[in-house]
Enzyme design. Structure first.
Site: not given
Ligand code: FAD
Length: 579
Positions: A24, A41, A44-45, A275, A282, A284, A428, A436
Site C-alpha cells: 500500500r 494468513s 490461528n485464533c 533488529t 522482526a 510478532g 447507555y 453508572k
C-alpha cells in the site's frame, strides 16, 4: 532507482500484514513472502473452534489464499518454502523450496515474522501417537483426523492457558470428557488467583476435571491406550493429549545470523521494529517487546501486537517514522459461558516490580438489572496508590466483558487515572449498559479508596481465624448467610445495622463484607460516621469463598473438584487407538 526489494519470512499475522502495508505504501517494491507451511494468513485464533465444530468449514480458517493475496497485493508468495539461512554480508537468504531444492534470494530489507513454536517438554513418551500440539492448520488437520478416526472419550489437556482452555471447551463440545492438568495452582496465569478461581468453578460446573499444582512426569501407551502420570503419582487415562504449555519465540534464523536476542529469549528490536542489523526487521511472537506498565522486556505472543508491528516495520522500510510503544497484554478468552479478559499488569507483577498499588474488586451488572439477561461481572482493578494511574484490569463474566476491557485498556494506554474513569461518558440504554457503567464504577470505588472514603481490606490480608482485635461482619441477608459465610463472622444485614450498633465493639477493627462489596461499603459509611474503625473486605464473599473454600462455611467447591477427578480416572477410555 531500482525498486526496493523486501523479503519476508513468515506469511501469517505479522508477515502478511507487513507485506500488505508495504504494497500500500510502495507500488513498485519487489516483495517476496516465504511461508514454510502450506497456508498463509490463516486464522490461528480460530483453530480450536474448528476442532470443536463451532466453525464448521475448514475453508473459513483460510482467511487468504496465496492466489488471492498475490492478485490483490502483487506479493510473490512462496508457500512450503523454508528460509534456512540469512547471509547478512551479501544480503541474501537461503531457502528450500517445495521440491527440496535450495536457492538464494537477495534483499534490500528483510522482515522476520517466524512466530513462536509450541513448547514440547522433554518428558518420557512425549512423542507418542495421540499427543498433539496446536499451532497451525496441519496440526489442526491431524487432531481432527485423529478425533474422527478414533472417537476419543477422554482427553487430557496439559496447560491451563488460553489455548488449553479453548481446547478443553471445544473437545467437550465434541462430546469428549476432558481433564486439564496445570503445573501452577491456577489456570490462566495472567490473572490473579482469586479471579482464576472463578474459572476453576466454571470449568467444574461444565464437567471439566482439573489437576492444579501438579505437573506431568511421563506419558505411556499400553495396548493402544495412553496414560498420563503426574508428579503427585496420579495416573490419568487418556485417548488423546493436547500439549498447551506455552510457546517460545522462534529465533533460530535470527540467532544463527548473529542477530541480538534479549533476556526473555525474543529477538531484540528497537521501537521501529529494527533488529541489531539495520536492514533486518522482526515482528510478532518472535520478538521481545517492552511491557507498557513495567517498562521491562517481555515476550507477549498475541495477534494484535503482531499485526501492528508488521505495519510499523513496513512504514519504516518505506521511510515513515512510526514506532511501537509497547505491549500491555490485552487479551480475552471464552471459557464456556464466561469471558475472561485482562489488560496491563497483574498483582504478582506489580509486587515483583515493587510498583506501589491499590486494588479493588467490584461486581457490577453487564447492563441495567431490570432489563433481561443482565449478569454480574467480576472486575479487579489495580492502580497506583500515589496518583491513581490505572495499572491493570481483569474481568470475568457472561456478557459485557469485551466492551469494558477494551475501554479500560484504552484508558490504561492513555495513562488515565481512576479519577479520569469517573468522568468517562459512555453509551447507555438499558439493553447495553448502566447509567453508572462498570467502567465508571471502577473509577468511583477506586477513588473512594484513594480519597480515604473507604478503607479496603483485601480478601488475602484477612488472617483467619480472626484476630482478637478484629471483628468480621457479614452484612448480607440472613438467607444469604445461611447458604454460606466466612467462618467466625457475625451476621448483621446492612438494613438492620443502624439499630444493632451496640452489637459491634468500638475498640476493635470492624471488617464488613457482603457478596461483592457494595452493601459492605454502605455499612462502612454508616459505621465510620458512628465512630467505628470499619473497612470493606474487597471482593466480598465471592472472592473469599473462591480462594479460601476451607474457611467458608457452606458449599465447598472442592467437593465437585474431587468428584470430577475421580470420575475421570474411574471410567474407561475408548477402544484401543490407531497408532
Ligand atoms: P505466526 O502467525 O505464527 O506466523 C509465523 C509463520 O512463520 C508460521 O506460519 C511459520 O510457518 C512461518 N515460518 C517460521 N519460520 C519460517 C521459515 N524459516 N521460513 C518460512 N516460514 C517460516 N492471539 C490472540 O491475540 N488472540 C487469540 O484468540 C489467539 N488465539 C490463538 C489460538 C491458537 C490455537 C494459536 C496457535 C494462537 C493464538 N493466538 C491468539 C496467537 C496468535 O495467533 C499469534 O500471536 C500470532 O499469530 C503471531 O503472529 P506471527 O506473525 O508472529 O506468527
Amino acid at each position: 532507482m531500482a525498486p526496493r526489494r523486501v523479503l519476508i519470512v513468515g506469511g501469517v499475522a505479522g508477515g502478511a500484514s507487513c507485506a500488505a502495508r508495504l504494497r500500500r505504501l510502495d507500488e513498485d517494491a519487489d516483495i517476496v513472502m516465504f511461508e514454510r507451511g502450506p497456508h498463509i494468513s490463516f486464522a490461528n485464533c480460530g483453530l480450536p473452534y474448528y476442532i470443536g465444530g463451532v466453525i464448521e468449514k475448514r475453508s473459513k480458517l483460510l482467511v487468504q489464499t496465496p492466489e488471492r493475496f498475490e492478485g490483490r497485493f502483487r506479493v510473490e508468495t512462496r508457500t512450503e518454502t523454508e528460509v534456512t539461512r540469512i547471509d547478512r554480508e551479501n544480503r541474501e537468504v537461503e531457502f528450500r523450496g517445495p521440491d527440496g531444492v535450495t536457492s538464494r534470494e537477495p534483499y534490500d530489507y528483510l522482515v522476520l515474522a517466524p512466530g513462536a513454536e509450541p513448547i514440547k517438554p522433554p518428558l518420557p513418551g512425549v512423542d507418542l501417537p495421540g499427543i498433539f500440539t496446536l499451532r497451525n492448520v496441519p496440526d489442526t488437520d491431524r487432531i481432527v483426523d485423529y478425533v474422527e478416526k478414533n472417537a476419543p472419550q477422554k482427553a487430557v489437556i496439559v496447560g491451563g492457558g488460553y489455548i488449553g482452555l479453548e481446547m478443553a471447551e471445544n473437545l467437550h463440545h465434541r462430546g469428549v470428557e476432558v481433564a486439564v492438568v496445570e503445573m501452577l495452582p491456577q489456570v490462566m496465569s495472567v490473572m490473579d488467583p482469586e479471579m482464576a478461581q472463578i474459572l476453576h468453578e466454571h470449568l467444574h460446573h461444565n464437567e471439566i476435571a482439573t489437576w492444579l499444582g501438579d505437573a506431568v512426569s511421563r506419558f505411556d501407551r499400553e495396548n493402544g491406550r495412553l496414560s498420563v502420570t503426574l508428579e503427585s503419582g496420579d495416573r490419568l487415562p487418556a485417548d488423546m493429549v493436547i500439549l498447551a504449555v506455552g510457546v517460545k519465540p522462534d529465533v533460530r534464523l535470527a540467532r544463527d545470523a548473529g542477530l541480538k536476542t534479549g533476556e526473555t529469549g525474543g529477538i531484540k528490536v528497537d521501537e521501529h521494529m529494527r533488529t541489531s542489523d539495520e536492514r533486518i526487521f522482526a515482528v510478532g511472537d518472535a520478538v521481545e517487546v517492552t511491557d507498557l506498565v513495567t517498562g521491562k522486556p517481555a515476550v507477549i505472543p498475541l495477534a494484535g501486537p503482531a499485526t501492528r508491528q508488521g505495519r510499523i516495520a513496513a512504514d519504516n522500510i518505506c521511510g515513515r517514522d512510526s514506532t511501537y510503544k509497547g505491549t500491555q497484554g490485552t487479551a480475552i478468552v471464552k471459557v464456556f459461558e464466561l469471558a475472561a479478559a485482562t489488560t496491563g499488569a497483574n498483582e504478582r507483577t506489580l509486587k515483583r516490580e515493587g510498583i506501589p498499588y491499590d486494588e479493588i474488586h467490584i461486581h457490577p451488572a453487564s447492563h441495567a438489572g431490570y432489563y433481561p439477561h443482565s449478569f454480574q461481572m467480576a472486575v479487579k482493578a489495580l492502580f497506583r496508590s500515589d496518583d491513581g494511574r490505572l495499572l491493570g484490569v481483569q474481568i470475568i463474566g457472561p456478557s459485557g466483558v469485551d466492551k469494558r476491557i477494551d475501554v479500560l485498556a484504552t484508558a490504561l494506554r492513555a495513562g488515565m487515572t481512576v479519577f479520569d474513569l469517573e468522568d468517562l461518558e459512555l453509551a447507555y440504554a438499558p439493553p447495553y449498559g448502566a447509567a453508572k457503567d462498570p467502567v465508571n464504577m471502577v473509577g468511583f470505588v477506586a477513588s473512594n479508596v484513594l480519597k480515604g472514603d473507604m478503607k479496603a481490606r483485601q480478601w488475602d490480608e484477612i488472617d483467619l481465624p480472626k484476630e482478637a482485635d478484629e471483628v468480621l461482619v457479614d452484612v448480607r441477608t440472613r438467607r444469604e448467610w445461611d447458604r454460606g459465610h466466612v467462618e467466625g463472622a457475625v451476621n448483621i444485614p446492612v438494613d438492620e445495622i443502624r439499630e444493632r450498633l451496640d452489637e459491634l465493639p468500638k475498640d476493635k477493627a470492624v471488617i464488613a463484607y457482603c457478596a461483592v462489596g457494595f452493601r459492605a461499603y454502605v455499612a462502612c459509611r454508616i459505621l465510620t460516621q458512628k465512630g467505628f474503625d470499619c473497612s470493606n473486605m474487597s471482593g466480598g464473599w465471592r472472592s473469599f469463598r473462591a480462594v479460601y473454600p476451607e474457611k467458608a462455611v457452606g458449599a465447598d467447591p472442592r467437593d465437585m473438584f474431587a468428584e470430577l477427578q475421580e470420575k475421570f480416572c474411574s471410567t474407561p477410555t475408548s477402544e484401543a487407538h490407531e497408532e
